[in-house]
Design a protein around this motif. Structure first.
Motif, PDB file in Angstrom:
ATOM      1  N   ILE A 150     -20.960  30.145 -52.545  1.00 41.11           N
ATOM      2  CA  ILE A 150     -20.321  28.829 -52.434  1.00 41.11           C
ATOM      3  C   ILE A 150     -19.499  28.850 -51.150  1.00 41.11           C
ATOM      4  N   SER A 151     -19.772  27.930 -50.240  1.00 39.21           N
ATOM      5  CA  SER A 151     -19.035  27.897 -48.982  1.00 39.21           C
ATOM      6  C   SER A 151     -18.886  26.451 -48.524  1.00 39.21           C
ATOM      7  N   GLY A 152     -17.917  26.239 -47.646  1.00 39.41           N
ATOM      8  CA  GLY A 152     -17.705  24.888 -47.162  1.00 39.41           C
ATOM      9  C   GLY A 152     -16.547  24.815 -46.196  1.00 39.41           C
ATOM     10  N   SER A 153     -16.244  23.592 -45.762  1.00 39.33           N
ATOM     11  CA  SER A 153     -15.166  23.345 -44.820  1.00 39.33           C
ATOM     12  C   SER A 153     -14.458  22.053 -45.170  1.00 39.33           C
ATOM     13  N   PHE A 154     -13.167  22.024 -44.884  1.00 36.76           N
ATOM     14  CA  PHE A 154     -12.379  20.798 -44.974  1.00 36.76           C
ATOM     15  C   PHE A 154     -11.778  20.539 -43.589  1.00 36.76           C
ATOM     16  N   ASP A 155     -11.846  19.283 -43.145  1.00 33.30           N
ATOM     17  CA  ASP A 155     -11.292  18.930 -41.843  1.00 33.30           C
ATOM     18  C   ASP A 155     -10.484  17.646 -41.944  1.00 33.30           C
ATOM     19  N   LEU A 156      -9.360  17.653 -41.271  1.00 34.37           N
ATOM     20  CA  LEU A 156      -8.524  16.465 -41.133  1.00 34.37           C
ATOM     21  C   LEU A 156      -8.374  16.219 -39.637  1.00 34.37           C
ATOM     22  N   TYR A 157      -8.812  15.043 -39.167  1.00 34.46           N
ATOM     23  CA  TYR A 157      -8.819  14.822 -37.722  1.00 34.46           C
ATOM     24  C   TYR A 157      -8.387  13.404 -37.378  1.00 34.46           C
ATOM     25  N   LYS A 158      -7.997  13.254 -36.139  1.00 35.49           N
ATOM     26  CA  LYS A 158      -7.633  11.950 -35.589  1.00 35.49           C
ATOM     27  C   LYS A 158      -8.278  11.821 -34.224  1.00 35.49           C
ATOM     28  N   LYS A 159      -8.987  10.702 -33.996  1.00 34.18           N
ATOM     29  CA  LYS A 159      -9.650  10.453 -32.718  1.00 34.18           C
ATOM     30  C   LYS A 159      -9.102   9.167 -32.119  1.00 34.18           C
ATOM     31  N   VAL A 160      -8.727   9.235 -30.847  1.00 34.40           N
ATOM     32  CA  VAL A 160      -8.195   8.067 -30.138  1.00 34.40           C
ATOM     33  C   VAL A 160      -8.981   7.911 -28.835  1.00 34.40           C
ATOM     34  N   THR A 161      -9.541   6.731 -28.609  1.00 33.99           N
ATOM     35  CA  THR A 161     -10.281   6.455 -27.382  1.00 33.99           C
ATOM     36  C   THR A 161      -9.442   5.588 -26.455  1.00 33.99           C
ATOM     37  N   ASP A 162      -9.316   6.028 -25.215  1.00 30.52           N
ATOM     38  CA  ASP A 162      -8.591   5.292 -24.184  1.00 30.52           C
ATOM     39  C   ASP A 162      -9.571   4.830 -23.110  1.00 30.52           C
ATOM     40  N   ASP A 163      -9.185   3.772 -22.402  1.00 32.53           N
ATOM     41  CA  ASP A 163     -10.013   3.225 -21.313  1.00 32.53           C
ATOM     42  C   ASP A 163     -11.417   2.884 -21.804  1.00 32.53           C
ATOM     43  N   LEU A 164     -11.483   2.282 -22.986  1.00 28.67           N
ATOM     44  CA  LEU A 164     -12.757   1.911 -23.603  1.00 28.67           C
ATOM     45  C   LEU A 164     -13.529   0.945 -22.720  1.00 28.67           C
ATOM     46  N   PHE A 165     -14.833   1.204 -22.547  1.00 26.03           N
ATOM     47  CA  PHE A 165     -15.677   0.291 -21.790  1.00 26.03           C
ATOM     48  C   PHE A 165     -15.829  -1.015 -22.562  1.00 26.03           C
ATOM     49  N   LEU A 166     -15.505  -2.121 -21.914  1.00 29.85           N
ATOM     50  CA  LEU A 166     -15.561  -3.428 -22.572  1.00 29.85           C
ATOM     51  C   LEU A 166     -15.972  -4.473 -21.557  1.00 29.85           C
ATOM     52  N   ARG A 167     -16.914  -5.317 -21.946  1.00 29.46           N
ATOM     53  CA  ARG A 167     -17.326  -6.414 -21.060  1.00 29.46           C
ATOM     54  C   ARG A 167     -16.512  -7.652 -21.422  1.00 29.46           C
ATOM     55  N   THR A 168     -15.786  -8.166 -20.435  1.00 30.61           N
ATOM     56  CA  THR A 168     -14.897  -9.287 -20.652  1.00 30.61           C
ATOM     57  C   THR A 168     -15.361 -10.495 -19.847  1.00 30.61           C
ATOM     58  N   THR A 169     -14.970 -11.672 -20.295  1.00 29.78           N
ATOM     59  CA  THR A 169     -15.377 -12.913 -19.646  1.00 29.78           C
ATOM     60  C   THR A 169     -14.570 -13.145 -18.374  1.00 29.78           C
ATOM     61  N   VAL A 170     -15.262 -13.568 -17.340  1.00 23.95           N
ATOM     62  CA  VAL A 170     -14.635 -13.890 -16.058  1.00 23.95           C
ATOM     63  C   VAL A 170     -14.747 -15.394 -15.851  1.00 23.95           C
ATOM     64  N   PRO A 171     -13.645 -16.056 -15.482  1.00 24.07           N
ATOM     65  CA  PRO A 171     -13.703 -17.509 -15.285  1.00 24.07           C
ATOM     66  C   PRO A 171     -14.727 -17.904 -14.214  1.00 24.07           C
ATOM     67  N   ALA A 172     -15.376 -19.020 -14.440  1.00 23.04           N
ATOM     68  CA  ALA A 172     -16.348 -19.546 -13.474  1.00 23.04           C
ATOM     69  C   ALA A 172     -15.625 -20.007 -12.210  1.00 23.04           C
TER      70      ALA A 172
END
Length: 249
Positions: free
Chosen positions: A216-238
């Motif tokens: 019997i074997s296994g793992s337990f993990d507690l984690y936190k992930k934070v993404t910065d400078d996320l790629f995002l397409r935004t609207t530009v005024p005409a």
């Protein structure tokens, strides 16, 4: 490839290349029987290129004429799409692993990556990571246990980078016609000179265990992930070319 039908003919040609080179130096040594050191440093270079052309024309004399008959349809309907893209990534990296008596472990990693996709902005990103672990099952008070034969606790932290985006600027459809009319090329996306790496930082705490000779074997993990400078397409005024811009959010 080619296809035809409904009085439409098209021809598409794509070329791509991928070049990879990497060199590493490694050092591994055991000191006084219990101190184990493993060091790796290296440099890598990867270059990808792709380009192509697509021709299409409508109002052919016959659907059966197909791709070989481009040029005999309606001259004003002849359209040319030219596309080109690629990236090159230069990377410097190093890793140090150390353990004492296979009980206490320390790992440190550092990468510095430069991507041509961000050549107008900040092409270089620094990505460190580290981990520590304690194999409690190797301690004297658990070493002879017939029930718990594996128990390790660990803590990890690291930053990784992402540059999986299309080229900053691409060339889109162009209208080509005969009788002395002009050939026009227009970008189909706006470039952002401030674009840089998207980064994800992960903090992790974990436990690995094995019972009854690892039946019997296994793992337990507690984690936190934070993404910065996320790629995002935004609207530009005409008025703009395509009305959107890729940014780091």
């Amino acid at each position: 490839g080619a296809n035809s039908g409904n009085g439409l003919a098209s021809l598409r040609e794509v070329n791509s290349t991928n070049l990879v080179g990497e060199g590493t130096l490694a050092y591994k040594k055991t000191f006084n029987d219990n101190h184990n050191l493993d060091v790796v440093v290296g440099y890598s270079y990867q270059e990808t290129k792709g380009d192509g052309t697509q021709l299409s024309q409508t109002n052919l004399l016959s659907d059966a004429l197909g791709v070989n008959m481009i040029g005999i349809g309606d001259p004003a309907s002849l359209q040319v799409s030219v596309f080109e893209g690629g990236d090159n990534i230069r990377s410097y990296f190093g890793r140090v692993n150390y353990d004492f008596a296979k009980k206490y472990f320390i790992t440190g990693v550092f990468r510095r990556d430069g991507s041509a996709l961000f050549s107008q902005g900040e092409p270089w990103g620094n990505f460190p990571s580290g981990a520590v672990a304690w194999r409690i099952s190797e301690e004297d008070f658990l070493k002879d246990s017939s029930t718990l034969n594996e128990l390790k606790v660990r803590a990890e932290w690291g930053v990784v980078g992402n540059n999986a985006i299309p080229g900053l600027e691409t060339v889109g459809r162009s209208q080509l016609s005969f009788n002395g009319q002009s050939f026009v090329i227009t970008p189909n996306a706006l470039g952002n000179p401030n674009l840089t790496w998207e980064t994800t930082t992960t903090t992790n705490f974990g436990v690995d265990f094995g019972l009854f000779n690892n039946r019997i074997s296994g793992s337990f993990d507690l984690y936190k992930k934070v993404t910065d400078d996320l790629f995002l397409r935004t609207t530009v005024p005409a008025p703009t070319i395509d009305g959107s811009l890729l940014i780091n959010a």
